[in-house]
Scaffold this motif. Structure first.
Motif, PDB file in Angstrom:
ATOM      1  N   ASP A  15      44.553 -71.079  10.655  1.00  0.00           N
ATOM      2  CA  ASP A  15      43.911 -69.854  10.202  1.00  0.00           C
ATOM      3  C   ASP A  15      42.994 -69.221  11.245  1.00  0.00           C
ATOM      4  OD1 ASP A  15      43.599 -67.844   8.368  1.00  0.00           O
ATOM      5  OD2 ASP A  15      42.092 -68.885   7.189  1.00  0.00           O
ATOM      6  N   TYR A  16      43.398 -69.240  12.513  1.00  0.00           N
ATOM      7  CA  TYR A  16      42.642 -68.512  13.535  1.00  0.00           C
ATOM      8  C   TYR A  16      42.948 -67.033  13.391  1.00  0.00           C
ATOM      9  CZ  TYR A  16      41.290 -72.620  16.339  1.00  0.00           C
ATOM     10  OH  TYR A  16      40.733 -73.770  16.801  1.00  0.00           O
ATOM     11  N   GLN A  17      41.914 -66.214  13.485  1.00  0.00           N
ATOM     12  CA  GLN A  17      42.050 -64.766  13.368  1.00  0.00           C
ATOM     13  C   GLN A  17      41.424 -64.106  14.576  1.00  0.00           C
ATOM     14  OE1 GLN A  17      43.687 -63.316  10.697  1.00  0.00           O
ATOM     15  NE2 GLN A  17      44.124 -65.425  10.099  1.00  0.00           N
ATOM     16  N   LEU A  18      42.030 -63.005  15.013  1.00  0.00           N
ATOM     17  CA  LEU A  18      41.494 -62.238  16.121  1.00  0.00           C
ATOM     18  C   LEU A  18      40.786 -61.011  15.556  1.00  0.00           C
ATOM     19  CD1 LEU A  18      42.851 -61.631  19.531  1.00  0.00           C
ATOM     20  CD2 LEU A  18      42.215 -59.610  18.226  1.00  0.00           C
ATOM     21  N   TYR A  19      39.539 -60.848  15.955  1.00  0.00           N
ATOM     22  CA  TYR A  19      38.717 -59.711  15.548  1.00  0.00           C
ATOM     23  C   TYR A  19      38.298 -58.913  16.776  1.00  0.00           C
ATOM     24  CZ  TYR A  19      37.916 -61.606  10.854  1.00  0.00           C
ATOM     25  OH  TYR A  19      38.074 -62.065   9.567  1.00  0.00           O
ATOM     26  N   LEU A  20      38.051 -57.634  16.567  1.00  0.00           N
ATOM     27  CA  LEU A  20      37.456 -56.776  17.587  1.00  0.00           C
ATOM     28  C   LEU A  20      36.046 -56.429  17.127  1.00  0.00           C
ATOM     29  CD1 LEU A  20      40.401 -54.318  18.301  1.00  0.00           C
ATOM     30  CD2 LEU A  20      39.716 -56.333  19.627  1.00  0.00           C
ATOM     31  N   TRP A  69      38.176 -66.423  15.529  1.00  0.00           N
ATOM     32  CA  TRP A  69      37.387 -67.015  14.448  1.00  0.00           C
ATOM     33  C   TRP A  69      38.306 -67.839  13.563  1.00  0.00           C
ATOM     34  CZ3 TRP A  69      32.591 -67.778  12.715  1.00  0.00           C
ATOM     35  CH2 TRP A  69      32.372 -67.970  11.359  1.00  0.00           C
ATOM     36  N   CYS A  70      37.871 -69.002  13.142  1.00  0.00           N
ATOM     37  CA  CYS A  70      38.648 -69.838  12.216  1.00  0.00           C
ATOM     38  C   CYS A  70      38.173 -69.558  10.793  1.00  0.00           C
ATOM     39  CB  CYS A  70      38.483 -71.313  12.543  1.00  0.00           C
ATOM     40  SG  CYS A  70      39.372 -72.369  11.367  1.00  0.00           S
ATOM     41  N   GLU A  71      39.018 -68.891  10.009  1.00  0.00           N
ATOM     42  CA  GLU A  71      38.662 -68.566   8.624  1.00  0.00           C
ATOM     43  C   GLU A  71      38.571 -69.826   7.771  1.00  0.00           C
ATOM     44  OE1 GLU A  71      37.678 -65.723   7.419  1.00  0.00           O
ATOM     45  OE2 GLU A  71      38.368 -64.311   8.924  1.00  0.00           O
TER      46      GLU A  71
END
Length: 83
Positions: A15-20, A69-71
């Motif tokens: 559950d890694y997510q890429l954010y700006l 970020w790891c949700e």
């Protein structure tokens, strides 16, 4: 628009997510405080460099930082400022 991180190496997590972000963030406390102002781009599914298609409507020039970020565990993984 394609986002390519060629030297990014991460431990596998589902559950890694890429954010700006418009502000450089380098820790969990700041991430959680500003998460509502960030733009989630996509899930990260590769862990030895990866390419993501930036969804239509997201202008990466509006931001200056990419964050992983790891949700699942609410953990800050890494960040890089690109502008």
């Amino acid at each position: 628009m394609m986002l390519f991180l060629c030297k990014a190496r991460y431990h596998q997590d589902p559950d890694y997510q890429l954010y700006l972000s418009r502000n450089f963030i380098d820790n969990e406390t700041d991430f959680l405080a500003q998460k509502g102002t960030m733009q989630r781009v996509a899930g990260v599914r590769s862990f030895n460099g990866f390419k993501l298609v930036v969804p239509q409507g997201i202008d990466v020039s509006d931001y200056n930082t990419v964050i992983i970020w790891c949700e699942s565990f609410e953990e800050f993984i890494t960040a890089a400022q690109y502008q």
